[in-house]
Design a protein around this motif. Structure first.
Motif, short mmCIF file in Angstrom:
data_model
loop_
_atom_site.label_atom_id
_atom_site.label_comp_id
_atom_site.label_asym_id
_atom_site.label_seq_id
_atom_site.Cartn_x
_atom_site.Cartn_y
_atom_site.Cartn_z
N THR A 1 -83.23 61.11 -41.49
CA THR A 1 -83.40 61.56 -42.99
C THR A 1 -84.47 60.78 -43.41
OG1 THR A 1 -81.55 60.30 -43.45
CG2 THR A 1 -81.20 62.62 -43.20
N ALA A 2 -84.47 59.32 -43.04
CA ALA A 2 -85.52 58.44 -43.50
C ALA A 2 -87.00 58.82 -42.95
CB ALA A 2 -85.07 56.93 -43.13
N THR A 3 -86.95 58.94 -41.73
CA THR A 3 -88.35 59.06 -41.02
C THR A 3 -88.93 60.30 -41.90
OG1 THR A 3 -87.65 58.10 -39.04
CG2 THR A 3 -89.61 59.90 -39.15
N LEU A 4 -88.20 61.53 -41.90
CA LEU A 4 -88.65 62.78 -42.60
C LEU A 4 -89.22 62.55 -43.97
CD1 LEU A 4 -89.14 65.77 -42.10
CD2 LEU A 4 -86.90 66.25 -43.27
N CYS A 5 -88.13 62.02 -44.76
CA CYS A 5 -88.66 61.97 -46.24
C CYS A 5 -89.59 61.01 -46.58
CB CYS A 5 -87.27 61.53 -46.90
SG CYS A 5 -86.07 62.79 -46.87
N ASP A 6 -89.54 59.68 -45.80
CA ASP A 6 -90.62 58.79 -46.05
C ASP A 6 -92.08 59.25 -45.49
OD1 ASP A 6 -88.52 57.08 -46.90
OD2 ASP A 6 -88.58 55.72 -45.09
N GLY A 7 -92.06 60.07 -44.68
CA GLY A 7 -93.42 60.74 -43.98
C GLY A 7 -93.82 61.65 -44.75
N VAL A 8 -92.92 62.62 -45.31
CA VAL A 8 -93.52 63.72 -46.07
C VAL A 8 -93.94 63.17 -47.68
CG1 VAL A 8 -92.73 65.82 -47.49
CG2 VAL A 8 -92.28 65.37 -44.90
N ALA A 9 -93.07 62.08 -47.90
CA ALA A 9 -93.45 61.49 -49.22
C ALA A 9 -94.78 60.82 -49.28
CB ALA A 9 -92.55 60.42 -49.73
N ALA A 10 -95.22 60.10 -48.14
CA ALA A 10 -96.49 59.33 -47.85
C ALA A 10 -97.64 60.63 -48.04
CB ALA A 10 -96.37 58.63 -46.51
N LEU A 11 -97.31 61.58 -46.93
CA LEU A 11 -98.34 62.51 -46.79
C LEU A 11 -98.78 63.20 -48.19
CD1 LEU A 11 -100.20 64.46 -45.22
CD2 LEU A 11 -98.30 65.61 -44.79
N ALA A 12 -97.62 63.65 -48.92
CA ALA A 12 -97.84 64.23 -50.11
C ALA A 12 -98.50 63.35 -51.25
CB ALA A 12 -96.76 64.67 -50.84
N GLY A 13 -98.20 62.11 -51.14
CA GLY A 13 -98.84 61.01 -52.10
C GLY A 13 -100.28 60.84 -51.73
N ASN A 14 -100.70 60.68 -50.58
CA ASN A 14 -102.05 60.70 -50.12
C ASN A 14 -102.94 61.65 -50.52
OD1 ASN A 14 -100.98 58.22 -48.95
ND2 ASN A 14 -101.13 58.96 -46.68
N SER B 1 -95.63 50.45 -41.71
CA SER B 1 -95.48 51.35 -40.87
C SER B 1 -96.01 52.73 -41.19
CB SER B 1 -94.21 51.21 -40.38
OG SER B 1 -93.30 51.81 -41.31
N LEU B 2 -95.97 53.06 -42.45
CA LEU B 2 -96.38 54.15 -42.76
C LEU B 2 -97.65 53.96 -43.76
CD1 LEU B 2 -93.62 56.64 -43.65
CD2 LEU B 2 -95.12 56.86 -41.58
N LEU B 3 -98.76 54.73 -43.42
CA LEU B 3 -99.81 54.39 -44.43
C LEU B 3 -99.86 55.28 -45.60
CD1 LEU B 3 -102.75 53.16 -44.13
CD2 LEU B 3 -103.80 55.39 -43.87
N LEU C 1 -103.83 69.34 -46.83
CA LEU C 1 -102.77 68.48 -45.93
C LEU C 1 -103.32 68.01 -44.57
CD1 LEU C 1 -99.36 69.96 -47.25
CD2 LEU C 1 -100.17 67.86 -47.85
N TRP C 2 -103.81 68.98 -44.10
CA TRP C 2 -104.30 68.75 -42.57
C TRP C 2 -105.73 67.46 -42.70
CZ3 TRP C 2 -101.86 69.12 -38.56
CH2 TRP C 2 -101.21 70.49 -38.32
N GLU C 3 -106.57 67.73 -43.76
CA GLU C 3 -107.48 66.83 -44.04
C GLU C 3 -107.14 65.49 -44.50
OE1 GLU C 3 -111.86 65.77 -44.56
OE2 GLU C 3 -110.36 66.76 -43.12
N THR C 4 -105.93 65.50 -45.03
CA THR C 4 -105.30 64.28 -45.73
C THR C 4 -104.61 63.84 -44.27
OG1 THR C 4 -104.64 65.10 -47.78
CG2 THR C 4 -103.28 63.18 -47.06
N LEU C 5 -104.17 64.27 -43.48
CA LEU C 5 -103.77 63.93 -42.18
C LEU C 5 -104.81 63.18 -41.18
CD1 LEU C 5 -100.99 66.55 -41.20
CD2 LEU C 5 -100.64 64.07 -41.52
N ARG C 6 -106.10 63.69 -41.53
CA ARG C 6 -107.15 63.12 -40.88
C ARG C 6 -107.49 61.89 -41.57
NH1 ARG C 6 -112.54 62.44 -41.10
NH2 ARG C 6 -112.56 63.29 -43.33
N LEU C 7 -107.66 62.04 -42.78
CA LEU C 7 -108.42 60.81 -43.43
C LEU C 7 -107.36 59.57 -43.63
CD1 LEU C 7 -111.28 60.05 -44.24
CD2 LEU C 7 -110.74 61.28 -46.47
N LEU C 8 -106.27 59.92 -44.17
CA LEU C 8 -105.25 58.95 -44.45
C LEU C 8 -103.80 59.39 -43.92
CD1 LEU C 8 -105.59 58.56 -48.32
CD2 LEU C 8 -106.36 57.02 -46.48
N PRO C 9 -103.68 59.26 -42.66
CA PRO C 9 -102.70 59.81 -41.61
C PRO C 9 -101.50 58.79 -41.82
CG PRO C 9 -104.13 58.86 -40.11
CD PRO C 9 -104.99 58.96 -41.46
N PRO C 10 -100.21 59.09 -42.33
CA PRO C 10 -99.13 58.26 -42.56
C PRO C 10 -98.92 57.34 -41.19
CG PRO C 10 -98.69 60.27 -43.89
CD PRO C 10 -100.00 60.38 -42.99
#
Length: 357
Positions: free
Chosen positions: A187-200, A340-342, A222-231
């Motif tokens: 739960t932590a890994t999923l929610c933290d990762g999705v929140a970081a990606l959405a915020g970026n 650990s997460l960008l 979201l794919w471009e965010t994963l490229r430029l600011l990948p959590p």
């Protein structure tokens, strides 16, 4: 944090991240026992040199003094997928829960959306206030390991998530302790990762057009965010003989840090690599097959929840845009701390709340 005046742009990276971004070499020594790698081909060779160790996996590292069995890991992945798909189909909580400091506000919002149906104390496993305290975490873990014991629960699991049912269905004390650990980590890994990606993504959209409405192709954003600011900006490999013949800089005693953050900005593979251009993903059927693009890790060790991250982040951003969420405050820069997460840090509020302040 480095001052904005030094960087001359809107993201204020922590000094060690800024130092990485300023490097031109693709294989470099970070310290006496660590080598950094951003070369696409060498990264592939390092990943192929040996299987990933259990201790190198954040979710499936040993728990309760024992390795996580493969079948237990598989059950966790399936259960989490069921819970996320069920959550996406349900109405989201009130959007005011997205107001506040990002990425903390959306992390709590996602946990409330997906896992609040679980009975106490199981639902406490995913509460950020609990997870930030080692003492509280231990108390909750001990309580959950005996749930639903004599007089606990309703006996039929009604309303529980599939992840919670793995705890209920544990066959012995060790199995239950590991199920508790897996619930917390998943739960932590999923929610933290999705929140970081959405915020970026929100920050990048603001800096490139100041949008307050959802773009036509949110998936491409979201794919471009994963490229430029990948959590998941850095992946770790413990050193050993397997890597020594791959590059003269790597010694048997060296650990290896692999940097998708740098690989995704390599001008040898990307046109205008520092530009936020979601349109580059138009018509790309499988973005993960793009050379030098590894937002969810590598073959044999990819993120176990990668098939859930983009759909859930897209759903979260849709809620944010529908509620008129805006980044507030006079600052035109935002910190990106060494974690650990960008993730970009900023304050946000719905349009109604922002107007009333």
């Amino acid at each position: 944090m480095a001052p904005a005046a030094v960087l001359g742009h809107s993201l204020v990276y922590a000094p060690r991240i800024r130092d990485l971004l300023e490097r031109t070499e693709k294989v470099f020594r970070i310290d006496a026992t660590t080598v950094g790698v951003s070369d696409h081909r060498l990264t592939a060779e390092i990943v192929a040199a040996r299987p990933v160790l259990s201790t190198e996996r954040s979710v499936y590292k040993p728990a309760a003094g024992a390795d996580i069995p493969h079948d237990s890991a598989t059950r966790t992945i399936r259960a989490l997928g069921q819970d996320v798909m069920a959550g996406i189909r349900t109405p989201p909580p009130p959007a005011r829960g997205l107001s506040g400091a990002w990425p903390y506000a959306p992390t709590s919002y996602l946990r409330r959306w997906l896992f609040s149906s679980d009975p106490l104390p199981v639902s406490l496993l995913s509460k950020r206030g609990i997870t930030r305290s080692d003492a509280l975490s231990r108390i909750v873990d001990r309580a959950v390991t005996v749930w639903p014991g004599p007089g606990g629960g309703d006996g039929n699991g009604a309303g529980s998530t599939a992840l919670a049912e793995l705890i209920r269905g544990a066959s012995d004390p060790l199995d239950r302790k590991q199920a508790v650990a897996m619930y917390r980590r998943a739960t932590a890994t999923l929610c933290d990762g999705v929140a970081a990606l959405a915020g970026n993504a929100l920050w990048l959209l603001r800096q490139h057009g100041g949008r307050e409405t959802a773009p036509a192709d949110l998936t491409a954003v979201l794919w471009e965010t994963l490229r430029l600011l990948p959590p998941a900006w850095m992946l770790w490999r413990t050193g050993g003989e397997a890597y020594t013949g791959l590059h003269p800089e790597i010694r048997p005693t060296d650990n290896v840090a692999l940097f998708p953050l740098l690989m995704h900005r390599d001008p040898d593979h990307w046109s205008d690599p520092l530009e936020f251009r979601p349109e580059r993903w138009a018509g790309v059927a499988d973005p993960e097959k793009t050379p030098a693009f590894m937002p969810f890790g590598f073959d044999g060790a990819r993120c176990w929840a990668k098939h859930l991250v983009v759909p859930l982040a897209e759903r979260l951003l849709t809620v944010a845009f529908d509620s008129g969420l805006v980044i507030r405050g006079p600052r035109h820069d935002a910190p990106v701390p060494l974690r650990s997460l960008l993730s970009v840090r900023f304050e946000a509020a719905t349009r109604f709340e922002a107007a009333g302040r």
